[in-house]
Design an enzyme around this catalytic site. Structure first.
Site, mmCIF file in Angstrom:
data_model
loop_
_atom_site.group_PDB
_atom_site.id
_atom_site.type_symbol
_atom_site.label_atom_id
_atom_site.label_comp_id
_atom_site.label_asym_id
_atom_site.label_seq_id
_atom_site.Cartn_x
_atom_site.Cartn_y
_atom_site.Cartn_z
ATOM 1 C CG ASP A 242 103.616 84.599 -4.114
ATOM 2 O OD1 ASP A 242 103.193 83.799 -4.785
ATOM 3 O OD2 ASP A 242 104.236 86.115 -4.187
ATOM 4 C CE1 TYR B 96 105.037 86.529 -11.013
ATOM 5 C CE2 TYR B 96 104.114 88.569 -10.522
ATOM 6 C CZ TYR B 96 104.348 87.169 -10.392
ATOM 7 O OH TYR B 96 103.512 85.958 -9.026
ATOM 8 C CG HIS C 140 101.447 80.484 -2.175
ATOM 9 N ND1 HIS C 140 102.049 79.778 -2.549
ATOM 10 C CD2 HIS C 140 100.583 81.559 -2.110
ATOM 11 C CE1 HIS C 140 102.599 81.251 -3.019
ATOM 12 N NE2 HIS C 140 102.305 82.387 -2.719
#
Length: 388
Positions: A180, A310, A362
């Site tokens: 990730d 982010y 994931h």
């Protein structure tokens, strides 16, 4: 949580010790939760259903024991240090094998160091876990700055490229593994120190189409399916990223004040991103492990600072600028929900191993730890044998 002066650049021992008052406050908030109503006839396609969330929150309130999982984390040596003025927390597990390879393990969002607990024994002490002692690793497992016990962030501008730890610990040559966000940071570490990084192994890698018509024409059916999944993610599953990348402080207010909000924000990803064969998140990942991961965000109040990373990524021009192909040997593990396409990855990385699996999603370290462990061992084993 216990620690010492954050202004020091020294390596400081650390032990998790959450005040009971914080746990009592959480229990009270869960008891007094206000619940929204779902539209009739709707399900997960609109987000986390209320009935599911109520049941999971009920278990969190009455059946989950933080102290048990806190003790499990504290079984491993932990430390903090300051890097560029930012507190960084990490686990540092030395292998009993003196010639073990140093390995940096990097988690992602909405993950934490909790993801790697099941990997520590097999990777650091394979002799005791049915493996070849020649494949042992000294493990360094940081909480990404802004996440968990490394948080919160102390200033804006903390981009992925600023992360560095191994040199401070005295490791001159080492490997990197990440998934990730870790699959972005890992290659960056390799680019910053190619003379020190033996190899980079990633899972949950995101690759982007090159725009070359010949590349698109050469896609296999499996690769076309991955590209379609990427487009579906962009259209229907990337709301969290747009919010965190543009207005992290706004979402932070709700997630920091409401454990139900924090739980829903994270558990939705464990539904969307785990192996499609799992009907519910706990069919892929043990629910108490999932809750421990949520607890790390809740107890450290780092929903906001992890979201801020982010924002920094969105506004870091160097993150998206074209890059020369990295010369660091790279291995890619592709699980069922991953969207990596080799021909795209090879434009920016020197791929020496590419593995595809038909189970696990994931969160590979939690869903299919055996597969991930064996692929990491094989990748670095090949590099050792080749003298890299």
């Amino acid at each position: 949580m216990t620690g010492t002066d954050r202004s020091s650049a020294e390596i400081r021992p650390f032990r998790i010790d959450i005040p009971q008052a914080d746990l009592d406050d959480l229990h009270d908030r869960l008891t007094r939760a206000r619940w929204s109503d779902d539209l009739p006839g709707t399900g997960w396609e609109r987000g986390v259903p209320t009935a599911y969330l109520k049941e999971l929150a009920g278990h969190w309130r009455t059946g989950y024991d933080w102290r048990e999982h806190e003790a499990a984390l504290n079984e491993h040596p932990q430390y903090t240090t300051d890097i560029d003025g930012q507190n960084v927390h990490f686990l540092h597990v030395r292998s009993p094998e003196p010639d073990a390879t140093p390995l940096l393990l990097i988690h992602g969002w909405p993950g934490s160091v909790v993801e790697f607990l099941g990997l520590i024994g097999p990777l650091s002490d394979p002799r005791s876990h049915g493996g070849d002692p020649a494949g042992a690793f000294h493990l360094v497992i940081p909480s990404i700055p802004g996440y968990g016990f490394s948080g919160p962030l102390g200033e804006p501008g903390w981009t992925d490229g600023r992360v560095e730890l191994m040199a401070r610990l005295g490791y001159e040559r080492y490997g990197v593994q990440g998934g990730d966000v870790g699959a972005f940071i890992g290659p960056m570490v390799g680019r910053r120190a190619p003379e020190r990084v033996i190899g980079v192994h990633v899972n949950a890698l995101v690759t982007f189409p090159t725009g070359d018509p010949s590349d698109m024409a050469a896609l296999t059916e499996a690769e076309k399916e991955r590209l379609a999944l990427m487009k579906r993610w962009q259209a229907d599953m990337s709301g969290y990223m747009q919010i965190q990348g543009t207005r992290p402080h706004t979402v932070a207010h709700g997630l920091t004040d409401s454990p139900i909000g924090q739980l829903a924000w994270i558990v939705e990803k464990f539904k969307d991103w785990t192996d499609p064969a799992a009907k519910l998140p706990e069919d892929a990942v043990d629910r108490d492990v999932l809750l421990t991961n949520v607890m790390v965000y809740w107890l450290t109040r780092t929903a906001g600072s992890s979201a801020t990373t982010y924002y920094e990524r969105f506004h870091d021009a160097s993150m998206w600028a074209p890059k020369e192909r990295s010369t660091v040997p790279t291995g890619v593990a592709v699980f069922t929900t991953d969207i990596a396409i080799r021909r795209f990855a090879e434009k920016t990385a020197t791929i020496v191993r590419w593995s595809e699996f038909d189970r696990g999603g994931h969160f590979a370290a939690l869903e299919a730890p055996g597969l991930l462990i064996e692929d990491v061992r094989a990748f670095f084993g090949d590099l050792r044998r080749s003298g890299s």
